[in-house]
Each structure stands twice: as structure tokens, then as C-alpha cells.
Design a protein around this motif. Structure first.
Motif, PDB file in Angstrom:
ATOM      1  N   PHE B  89       0.838  -1.196   0.000  1.00 49.14           N
ATOM      2  CA  PHE B  89       0.000   0.000   0.000  1.00 49.14           C
ATOM      3  C   PHE B  89       0.875   1.249   0.000  1.00 49.14           C
ATOM      4  CE2 PHE B  89      -4.180  -1.720   0.689  1.00 49.14           C
ATOM      5  CZ  PHE B  89      -3.986  -2.887   1.421  1.00 49.14           C
ATOM      6  N   CYS B  90       0.503   2.194  -0.838  1.00 44.88           N
ATOM      7  CA  CYS B  90       1.096   3.512  -0.721  1.00 44.88           C
ATOM      8  C   CYS B  90       0.131   4.381   0.096  1.00 44.88           C
ATOM      9  CB  CYS B  90       1.343   4.134  -2.089  1.00 44.88           C
ATOM     10  SG  CYS B  90      -0.160   4.431  -3.066  1.00 44.88           S
ATOM     11  N   ALA B  91       0.630   5.473   0.622  1.00 45.79           N
ATOM     12  CA  ALA B  91      -0.201   6.381   1.406  1.00 45.79           C
ATOM     13  C   ALA B  91       0.367   7.785   1.322  1.00 45.79           C
ATOM     14  CB  ALA B  91      -0.294   5.914   2.863  1.00 45.79           C
ATOM     15  N   ALA B  92      -0.463   8.741   1.663  1.00 47.23           N
ATOM     16  CA  ALA B  92      -0.037  10.137   1.673  1.00 47.23           C
ATOM     17  C   ALA B  92      -0.569  10.798   2.929  1.00 47.23           C
ATOM     18  CB  ALA B  92      -0.544  10.867   0.430  1.00 47.23           C
ATOM     19  N   ARG B  93       0.195  11.749   3.425  1.00 41.95           N
ATOM     20  CA  ARG B  93      -0.210  12.472   4.616  1.00 41.95           C
ATOM     21  C   ARG B  93       0.102  13.948   4.457  1.00 41.95           C
ATOM     22  NH1 ARG B  93       2.992  10.705   9.620  1.00 41.95           N
ATOM     23  NH2 ARG B  93       1.409   9.118   9.971  1.00 41.95           N
ATOM     24  N   ASN B  94      -0.863  14.765   4.848  1.00 41.13           N
ATOM     25  CA  ASN B  94      -0.658  16.206   4.957  1.00 41.13           C
ATOM     26  C   ASN B  94      -0.656  16.533   6.431  1.00 41.13           C
ATOM     27  OD1 ASN B  94      -0.838  18.968   5.114  1.00 41.13           O
ATOM     28  ND2 ASN B  94      -2.777  19.130   4.029  1.00 41.13           N
ATOM     29  N   ALA B  95       0.498  16.870   6.952  1.00 37.64           N
ATOM     30  CA  ALA B  95       0.616  17.048   8.395  1.00 37.64           C
ATOM     31  C   ALA B  95       0.126  18.400   8.871  1.00 37.64           C
ATOM     32  CB  ALA B  95       2.060  16.839   8.821  1.00 37.64           C
ATOM     33  N   GLY B  96      -0.281  19.260   7.989  1.00 36.22           N
ATOM     34  CA  GLY B  96      -0.691  20.581   8.404  1.00 36.22           C
ATOM     35  C   GLY B  96      -2.157  20.661   8.798  1.00 36.22           C
ATOM     36  N   GLY B  97      -2.541  21.797   9.365  1.00 36.44           N
ATOM     37  CA  GLY B  97      -3.929  22.090   9.659  1.00 36.44           C
ATOM     38  C   GLY B  97      -4.640  21.072  10.512  1.00 36.44           C
ATOM     39  N   THR B  98      -5.789  20.635  10.066  1.00 33.32           N
ATOM     40  CA  THR B  98      -6.610  19.722  10.856  1.00 33.32           C
ATOM     41  C   THR B  98      -6.490  18.283  10.374  1.00 33.32           C
ATOM     42  OG1 THR B  98      -8.486  20.169   9.415  1.00 33.32           O
ATOM     43  CG2 THR B  98      -8.272  21.538  11.391  1.00 33.32           C
ATOM     44  N   SER B  99      -5.409  17.944   9.716  1.00 33.55           N
ATOM     45  CA  SER B  99      -5.286  16.577   9.212  1.00 33.55           C
ATOM     46  C   SER B  99      -4.998  15.582  10.322  1.00 33.55           C
ATOM     47  CB  SER B  99      -4.197  16.514   8.152  1.00 33.55           C
ATOM     48  OG  SER B  99      -2.933  16.810   8.731  1.00 33.55           O
ATOM     49  N   TYR B 100      -4.386  16.033  11.426  1.00 32.31           N
ATOM     50  CA  TYR B 100      -4.114  15.178  12.578  1.00 32.31           C
ATOM     51  C   TYR B 100      -3.411  13.889  12.211  1.00 32.31           C
ATOM     52  CZ  TYR B 100      -7.124  18.486  14.917  1.00 32.31           C
ATOM     53  OH  TYR B 100      -7.666  19.632  15.414  1.00 32.31           O
ATOM     54  N   GLY B 101      -2.475  14.000  11.297  1.00 37.19           N
ATOM     55  CA  GLY B 101      -1.645  12.848  10.976  1.00 37.19           C
ATOM     56  C   GLY B 101      -2.340  11.746  10.219  1.00 37.19           C
ATOM     57  N   LYS B 102      -3.519  12.006   9.695  1.00 36.28           N
ATOM     58  CA  LYS B 102      -4.259  10.963   9.008  1.00 36.28           C
ATOM     59  C   LYS B 102      -3.569  10.560   7.714  1.00 36.28           C
ATOM     60  CE  LYS B 102      -7.786  13.675   9.199  1.00 36.28           C
ATOM     61  NZ  LYS B 102      -9.116  14.273   8.920  1.00 36.28           N
ATOM     62  N   LEU B 103      -3.584   9.265   7.450  1.00 32.96           N
ATOM     63  CA  LEU B 103      -3.041   8.728   6.214  1.00 32.96           C
ATOM     64  C   LEU B 103      -4.178   8.419   5.247  1.00 32.96           C
ATOM     65  CD1 LEU B 103      -0.414   6.230   7.668  1.00 32.96           C
ATOM     66  CD2 LEU B 103       0.109   8.237   6.281  1.00 32.96           C
ATOM     67  N   THR B 104      -3.980   8.756   3.969  1.00 34.11           N
ATOM     68  CA  THR B 104      -4.893   8.338   2.913  1.00 34.11           C
ATOM     69  C   THR B 104      -4.182   7.269   2.097  1.00 34.11           C
ATOM     70  OG1 THR B 104      -5.922  10.512   2.809  1.00 34.11           O
ATOM     71  CG2 THR B 104      -6.257   9.052   0.931  1.00 34.11           C
ATOM     72  N   PHE B 105      -4.807   6.112   1.958  1.00 30.29           N
ATOM     73  CA  PHE B 105      -4.165   4.961   1.336  1.00 30.29           C
ATOM     74  C   PHE B 105      -4.595   4.767  -0.111  1.00 30.29           C
ATOM     75  CE2 PHE B 105      -1.905   2.743   4.693  1.00 30.29           C
ATOM     76  CZ  PHE B 105      -2.408   3.340   5.831  1.00 30.29           C
ATOM     77  N   GLY B 106      -3.692   4.194  -0.886  1.00 34.90           N
ATOM     78  CA  GLY B 106      -4.046   3.691  -2.201  1.00 34.90           C
ATOM     79  C   GLY B 106      -4.796   2.379  -2.054  1.00 34.90           C
ATOM     80  N   GLN B 107      -5.206   1.821  -3.194  1.00 33.73           N
ATOM     81  CA  GLN B 107      -6.071   0.646  -3.177  1.00 33.73           C
ATOM     82  C   GLN B 107      -5.322  -0.651  -2.906  1.00 33.73           C
ATOM     83  OE1 GLN B 107      -5.928   3.025  -5.444  1.00 33.73           O
ATOM     84  NE2 GLN B 107      -7.983   3.855  -5.730  1.00 33.73           N
ATOM     85  N   GLY B 108      -4.011  -0.604  -3.009  1.00 29.68           N
ATOM     86  CA  GLY B 108      -3.227  -1.807  -2.749  1.00 29.68           C
ATOM     87  C   GLY B 108      -2.818  -2.533  -4.017  1.00 29.68           C
ATOM     88  N   THR B 109      -1.644  -3.167  -3.970  1.00 29.88           N
ATOM     89  CA  THR B 109      -1.138  -3.987  -5.072  1.00 29.88           C
ATOM     90  C   THR B 109      -0.750  -5.356  -4.521  1.00 29.88           C
ATOM     91  OG1 THR B 109      -0.260  -2.087  -6.296  1.00 29.88           O
ATOM     92  CG2 THR B 109       0.706  -4.250  -6.783  1.00 29.88           C
ATOM     93  N   ILE B 110      -1.307  -6.395  -5.107  1.00 31.30           N
ATOM     94  CA  ILE B 110      -0.940  -7.750  -4.713  1.00 31.30           C
ATOM     95  C   ILE B 110       0.257  -8.159  -5.567  1.00 31.30           C
ATOM     96  CG2 ILE B 110      -1.673 -10.157  -4.545  1.00 31.30           C
ATOM     97  CD1 ILE B 110      -4.579  -9.106  -4.449  1.00 31.30           C
ATOM     98  N   LEU B 111       1.415  -8.285  -4.928  1.00 30.90           N
ATOM     99  CA  LEU B 111       2.635  -8.681  -5.626  1.00 30.90           C
ATOM    100  C   LEU B 111       2.889 -10.169  -5.391  1.00 30.90           C
ATOM    101  CD1 LEU B 111       5.282  -8.105  -7.170  1.00 30.90           C
ATOM    102  CD2 LEU B 111       6.326  -7.553  -4.955  1.00 30.90           C
ATOM    103  N   THR B 112       3.063 -10.888  -6.481  1.00 26.45           N
ATOM    104  CA  THR B 112       3.393 -12.309  -6.407  1.00 26.45           C
ATOM    105  C   THR B 112       4.733 -12.528  -7.093  1.00 26.45           C
ATOM    106  OG1 THR B 112       1.044 -12.907  -6.481  1.00 26.45           O
ATOM    107  CG2 THR B 112       2.650 -14.660  -6.916  1.00 26.45           C
ATOM    108  N   VAL B 113       5.680 -13.109  -6.374  1.00 26.45           N
ATOM    109  CA  VAL B 113       6.995 -13.407  -6.921  1.00 26.45           C
ATOM    110  C   VAL B 113       7.099 -14.921  -7.081  1.00 26.45           C
ATOM    111  CG1 VAL B 113       9.478 -13.211  -6.629  1.00 26.45           C
ATOM    112  CG2 VAL B 113       7.971 -11.405  -5.758  1.00 26.45           C
ATOM    113  N   HIS B 114       7.220 -15.355  -8.330  1.00 26.14           N
ATOM    114  CA  HIS B 114       7.282 -16.790  -8.626  1.00 26.14           C
ATOM    115  C   HIS B 114       8.726 -17.283  -8.590  1.00 26.14           C
ATOM    116  CE1 HIS B 114       3.070 -16.864  -9.810  1.00 26.14           C
ATOM    117  NE2 HIS B 114       3.286 -15.729 -10.452  1.00 26.14           N
ATOM    118  N   PRO B 115       8.978 -18.409  -7.872  1.00 27.98           N
ATOM    119  CA  PRO B 115      10.349 -18.938  -7.792  1.00 27.98           C
ATOM    120  C   PRO B 115      10.842 -19.408  -9.159  1.00 27.98           C
ATOM    121  CG  PRO B 115       8.921 -19.920  -6.122  1.00 27.98           C
ATOM    122  CD  PRO B 115       8.045 -19.142  -7.068  1.00 27.98           C
TER     123      PRO B 115
END
Lengths: 114, 115
Positions: B89-115
Motif C-alpha cells: 500500500f502507498c499512502a499520503a499524509r498532509n501534516a498541516g492544519g486539521t489533518s491530525y496525521g491521518k493517512l490516505t491509502f491507495g487501493q493496494g497492489t498484490i505482488l506475487t513473486v514466482h520462484p
């Protein structure tokens, strides 16, 4: 050195039942958060708290209530569970307001509402 | 509010190949961009992060790049190993104002590594 602990890990509820999810952190963090994780939607913020006795709404607060009576605990309540609340719930905590502070997550609670 | 888009949703690679996951964000005030790895049955764990005053950061086999002008950032994993298989997951944070450290996340990537 437990970090963030969530209780329970799994739960099945019937529609209309109520329950409380507990999040406990032992890192003396001020800020705590509840997220829900659904397939293809990432983690979405439900409610958060910036200190003992304070709570605020996040992105998807409807159907949930929270309380932070003690600094180390953040409770998430479902008063009347609905199938749409089937999800994996994560609690997170972090210290202070520094913009690059790391958020620590619990191991999650998998909730199924039937 | 902030909106974070993440691509691809699934990524399959052979062991030893590189993997790249991309995210875009909408709020130009966001100044902190963490990447989380989530293994099966566990909570997300921070693997690397970057601040808005830095263009690139590397930690062994993983690196993150940030383009503030284009408002996108990417995760690069080189010499992938089966144990890299997870949801990222990626995420972004705006630490200013009233964000209170909240993270906004991306939708996620399922990574599969085949041997």
C-alpha cells in the motif's frame, strides 16, 4: 514489547447484533486510528483520536462509535451490525504531530456479519 | 480531501526481476509518503517512506521516488524474492492544519513473486 494489539482477531455477528473491538497500545502514543480494509479499496479511516477523551469522524464513520477513555485504549463499537460492515478492521497509533512520524498497525480483526 | 490512486492492482514477476508500483495523489499539500507491506493475516508494516523535500530514497533492494510536480511516487523493488510476495500500500499524509496525521491509502497492489 507488544506494540498495537487488537481484540478479538475474528468474529462472526448476526445482523443487528452489537460488539466492541478493542485496540490497546503500549507505546504511549497520543494519536490512534480505526481503519477498515475492503478488497480493492485500500484502508479507509473510520474514526480517530488525538488524545485521551477525544474522538473525531474519519472518512466512513456511519454505523460506528468510538471511545478513548484511557490513553492506551481505543474502542470501536458497532451498535447494530449490518452485512456492509463485513470487513477487516485495523487499529493504528502514532506519536505526536510530527509530519513524518510512523504509524504502527495492529494485526487486524476479521469481522463477518451474516 | 486527499485522493490516492495506486496501480497496478496485481503484479506477477519472476524471482530476480524488478517490480514497480506507482501512486498518484491529489493534494499538493501532502508532504509525507509511506509504503506499507501487508503479509497474509497481518497488519500493514512500514517498509520505506519519503518526505516531500526528497526526490529519492533507497534502502537495500527497495527504493522510492517522488515527483512533486506531477504528484506521483513509486516503489521499486529489485532482485525480487518469494518472500517479497505480499500486498503493498502507498499512502499520503498532509501534516498541516486539521489533518491530525491521518493517512490516505491507495487501493493496494498484490505482488506475487514466482520462484
Amino acid at each position: 514489547n507488544a506494540g498495537v494489539t487488537q481484540t478479538p482477531k475474528f468474529r462472526v455477528l448476526k445482523t443487528g447484533q452489537s460488539m466492541t473491538l478493542l485496540c490497546a497500545q503500549d507505546m504511549n502514543h497520543e494519536y490512534m486510528y480505526w481503519y477498515r480494509q475492503d478488497p480493492g479499496m485500500g484502508l479507509r479511516l473510520i474514526h480517530y483520536s488525538v488524545g485521551e477523551g477525544t474522538t473525531a469522524k474519519g472518512e466512513v464513520p456511519d454505523g460506528y462509535n468510538v471511545s478513548r477513555l484511557k490513553k492506551q485504549n481505543f474502542l470501536l463499537g458497532l451498535e447494530s451490525a449490518a452485512p456492509s460492515q463485513t470487513s477487516v478492521y485495523f487499529c493504528a497509533s502514532q506519536t505526536g504531530v510530527r509530519f513524518d512520524t510512523e504509524a504502527f498497525f495492529g494485526q487486524g480483526t476479521r469481522l463477518t456479519v451474516v | 480531501g486527499e485522493n490516492v490512486e495506486q496501480h497496478p492492482s496485481t503484479l506477477s514477476v519472476q524471482e530476480g526481476d524488478s517490480a514497480v508500483i506507482k501512486c498518484t495523489y491529489s493534494d499538493s499539500a501532502s508532504n509525507y509518503f509511506p509504503w506499507y507491506k501487508q503479509e497474509l493475516g497481518k497488519g500493514p508494516q512500514l517498509i520505506i517512506d519519503i518526505r516531500s523535500n526528497v526526490g529519492e530514497k533507497k534502502d537495500q533492494r527497495i527504493a522510492v521516488t517522488l515527483n512533486k510536480t506531477a504528484k506521483h511516487f513509486s516503489l521499486h523493488i529489485t532482485e525480487t524474492q518469494p518472500e517479497d510476495s505480499a500486498v503493498y500500500f502507498c499512502a499520503a499524509r498532509n501534516a498541516g492544519g486539521t489533518s491530525y496525521g491521518k493517512l490516505t491509502f491507495g487501493q493496494g497492489t498484490i505482488l506475487t513473486v514466482h520462484p
